[in-house]
Design a protein around this motif. Structure first.
Motif, PDB file in Angstrom:
ATOM      1  N   TYR A  43      44.277  70.366  44.699  1.00 19.98           N
ATOM      2  CA  TYR A  43      44.287  69.042  45.331  1.00 19.98           C
ATOM      3  C   TYR A  43      45.218  69.031  46.538  1.00 19.98           C
ATOM      4  N   THR A  76      49.367  74.115  37.319  1.00 21.44           N
ATOM      5  CA  THR A  76      48.137  74.025  36.536  1.00 21.44           C
ATOM      6  C   THR A  76      47.800  75.337  35.824  1.00 21.44           C
ATOM      7  N   HIS A 124      48.179  73.084  42.517  1.00 23.05           N
ATOM      8  CA  HIS A 124      46.798  72.670  42.273  1.00 23.05           C
ATOM      9  C   HIS A 124      46.021  72.571  43.594  1.00 23.05           C
ATOM     10  N   GLY A 143      43.393  58.859  39.051  1.00 24.19           N
ATOM     11  CA  GLY A 143      43.496  60.310  38.941  1.00 24.19           C
ATOM     12  C   GLY A 143      44.610  60.925  39.755  1.00 24.19           C
ATOM     13  N   GLY A 144      45.010  62.108  39.312  1.00 25.84           N
ATOM     14  CA  GLY A 144      46.138  62.798  39.925  1.00 25.84           C
ATOM     15  C   GLY A 144      45.874  63.219  41.361  1.00 25.84           C
ATOM     16  N   ASP A 149      49.775  61.847  35.121  1.00 23.61           N
ATOM     17  CA  ASP A 149      48.435  61.549  34.599  1.00 23.61           C
ATOM     18  C   ASP A 149      48.542  61.150  33.128  1.00 23.61           C
ATOM     19  N   GLN A 165      42.668  70.918  30.915  1.00 22.98           N
ATOM     20  CA  GLN A 165      43.750  69.972  30.601  1.00 22.98           C
ATOM     21  C   GLN A 165      43.258  68.532  30.579  1.00 22.98           C
ATOM     22  N   LEU A 199      40.134  57.564  33.937  1.00 25.04           N
ATOM     23  CA  LEU A 199      41.300  58.079  34.659  1.00 25.04           C
ATOM     24  C   LEU A 199      42.412  57.048  34.608  1.00 25.04           C
ATOM     25  N   HIS A 223      45.921  60.644  31.477  1.00 26.81           N
ATOM     26  CA  HIS A 223      44.742  61.243  30.828  1.00 26.81           C
ATOM     27  C   HIS A 223      44.901  62.744  30.627  1.00 26.81           C
TER      28      HIS A 223
HETATM   29  C1  LIG Z   1      45.217  67.856  36.793  1.00 29.89           C
HETATM   30  C2  LIG Z   1      46.205  68.012  37.846  1.00 29.89           C
HETATM   31  C3  LIG Z   1      46.018  67.378  39.088  1.00 29.89           C
HETATM   32  C4  LIG Z   1      44.776  66.603  39.419  1.00 29.89           C
HETATM   33  O1  LIG Z   1      44.691  65.440  38.662  1.00 29.89           O
HETATM   34  P1  LIG Z   1      43.277  64.731  38.354  1.00 29.89           P
HETATM   35  O2  LIG Z   1      43.700  63.586  37.508  1.00 29.89           O
HETATM   36  O3  LIG Z   1      42.430  65.727  37.640  1.00 29.89           O
HETATM   37  O4  LIG Z   1      42.708  64.303  39.662  1.00 29.89           O
HETATM   38  C5  LIG Z   1      47.003  67.531  40.024  1.00 29.89           C
HETATM   39  N1  LIG Z   1      48.105  68.261  39.776  1.00 29.89           N
HETATM   40  C6  LIG Z   1      48.308  68.877  38.600  1.00 29.89           C
HETATM   41  C7  LIG Z   1      49.557  69.670  38.385  1.00 29.89           C
HETATM   42  C8  LIG Z   1      47.374  68.777  37.591  1.00 29.89           C
HETATM   43  O5  LIG Z   1      47.575  69.395  36.419  1.00 29.89           O
END
Ligand SMILES: *Cc1c(COP(=O)(O)O)cnc(C)c1O
Length: 482
Positions: free
Chosen positions: A187, A242, A185, A146-147, A296, A87, A306, A298
């Motif tokens: 993260y 994701t 995700h 970034g996300g 995001d 993505q 980012l 990006h």
């Molecule tokens: C891509 C994504 C993230 C992480 O974002 P980055 O910009 O890659 O750090 C977090 N949550 C979701 C749902 C994502 O699709």
């Protein structure tokens, strides 16, 4: 100044190199978009390293074009219509030009005068986007790198406002926890551990057959957490997830959070952009009630990495995230001034990211984003329909966004080898290079996965992809007798 530095900073040299670079990039773009080459010429990591090692050992060359050409040919082409993997946006070409401008300016944002335009635009754009999400008159936010970092930032704000004690000042005394869909995700896991929540502090709510959080389970899981001595302070809704691009029922999460005085965070990194489309806005119903939202640019807003927005329903909440004094940076470190980015963002020096979004909006208008999301989401639905007509393929779930998970099941493949077969297909595709797709694991099953990010990808490309998968599948079955 030394002759070397004089020449390195010469505006004339810059002009000349710049013209050469733009020509090179325009040719690259034309070639990538035509799809004449595979999107990826895959090389094994050690071979790639050896290539650059050899290059590094050559004498310096005053013409950077040789390096640029190598970078272009040794990189995956996101503008190739047969790139349909992760993505990541195929960046709007205009945004690459604005990136050059902001790189040259290198305004660092943390302190107002080190980023006047950038800070003002960040204010303006976060309010614009918060408005589009319906977050209300007090909404605002900031931009960050970034996300992943954005979600961590929002969760830190949540903890500052909802935890029973002041963790920032005193460290954690309570066993804090968040609740999130099991499909969220990675993260979330990382952010929670950075915050010291540990494994027990990440409560995963099971999903339904559409991979959406079973919101009816929030109550029982909260009760259980309390019985276990945990203090839940936030619930995270995915908009969308994701792996499958599924949207959680945000209204139900909002109701639950209101009822239990919990922070409602919506991870809209990928899919909050649906709010810009009349057709797809219903997917994010309830996002307007979130305390914080991450988007995001990006991913689904065509910016290069980012560029991420963290939006708050109450803009003032953002000043609670990092309650730290940095007297040498700001005359008054505790005043809630919107124009010093560093008070609310994790970063000190930060990219001047707002300029890219602003230039795109001023040049093409909001319709650019609306038309993009509608085209990509629409194409995913068409692809799913096409797959439904093939007896030797199946889809994991009807797509809600531009992410489609499917797999080859052949006519004769034994069910216990379907995972293995699809993994082998994905690996063969990576080295064959005709299409770039990825794989994902859903409840122990392996699926092929596309994110239709490139506006130049058409239904024809997707049909060709399916044919290529089928051919690889048939070949592998023949070779290994699956
Ligand atoms: C891509 C994504 C993230 C992480 O974002 P980055 O910009 O890659 O750090 C977090 N949550 C979701 C749902 C994502 O699709």
């Amino acid at each position: 100044m030394s002759p070397l530095l004089t020449s390195a900073y010469s505006p004339d040299t810059f002009r000349q190199q710049g013209h050469a670079l733009i020509d090179l990039l325009a040719d690259f773009l034309a070639d990538a978009q035509a799809g004449n080459q595979p999107p990826l010429h895959y090389r094994e990591p050690d071979d790639e390293l050896a290539f650059w090692q050899r290059d590094f050992e050559q004498p310096t060359n005053p013409d950077p074009a040789a390096v640029w050409k190598n970078l272009l040919t040794h990189s995956i082409q996101l503008h190739n219509p047969r790139f349909m993997g992760h993505q990541v946006s195929a960046p709007l070409p205009l945004s690459a030009l604005t990136s050059a401008l902001t790189s040259l300016l290198n305004n660092g944002q943390a302190v107002y005068e080190m980023g006047m335009a950038g800070n003002a635009l960040e204010r303006l754009l976060t309010r614009w986007l918060a408005g589009r999400l319906g977050l209300g008159p007090e909404a605002g936010g900031l931009m960050t790198s970034g996300g992943t970092l954005a979600n961590l930032t929002a969760l830190l704000t949540a903890r500052a406002l909802k935890a029973p004690t002041d963790v920032w000042a005193d460290g954690s005394t309570d066993r804090l926890a968040i609740m999130v869909s099991e499909e969220a995700h990675y993260y979330v896991d990382r952010a929670a551990r950075i915050m010291g929540l540990g494994s027990a502090g990440i409560i995963k709510i099971p999903t339904n057959d559409r991979f959406q959080m079973q919101t009816a389970l929030l109550g029982p899981y909260l009760k259980q957490a309390q019985a276990d001595g945990l203090t839940v302070f936030a619930v995270i809704g995915s908009a969308c997830s994701t792996s499958t691009g599924s949207y959680d029922a945000l209204t139900a999460i909002a109701d639950f959070c209101e009822q239990h005085n919990l922070w409602f965070h919506a991870d809209g990194a990928h899919g909050a952009v649906a709010a810009l489309s009349d057709t797809y806005r219903p997917l994010v119903r309830g996002i307007d009630r979130a305390d914080s939202v991450v988007v995001d640019f990006h991913k689904m807003m065509m910016m290069p990495a980012l560029v991420t927005a963290v939006l708050y329903r109450r803009d003032a909440d953002a000043f609670r995230t990092f309650q730290q004094k940095a007297q040498y940076l700001w005359a008054d470190a505790s005043s809630p001034d919107w124009f010093n980015s560093g008070k609310r963002a994790f970063e000190c020096t930060k990219l001047m990211m707002s300029a890219k979004v602003y230039t795109a909006l001023k040049t093409y208008g909001e319709a650019l984003f609306t038309e993009y999301v509608e085209a990509q989401y629409g194409l995913a639905r068409q692809f799913a329909e096409h797959i439904a007509g093939q007896t030797d393929f199946e889809i994991a779930v009807q797509p809600e966004s531009n992410i489609v998970c499917f797999r080859y099941i052949g006519a004769t493949v034994s069910p216990d080898r379907i995972n293995e077969l699809n993994s082998a297909i994905r690996q063969a595709m990576l080295t064959d290079g005709q299409f770039y797709i990825v794989q994902t694991s859903l409840r122990g099953h392996t699926w092929l996965r596309v994110s239709i990010m490139n506006p130049l990808t058409t239904l024809d490309h997707l049909k060709q992809l399916l044919d290529a998968v089928r051919q690889l599948g048939i070949g592998l079955i023949r070779q290994y007798g699956m």
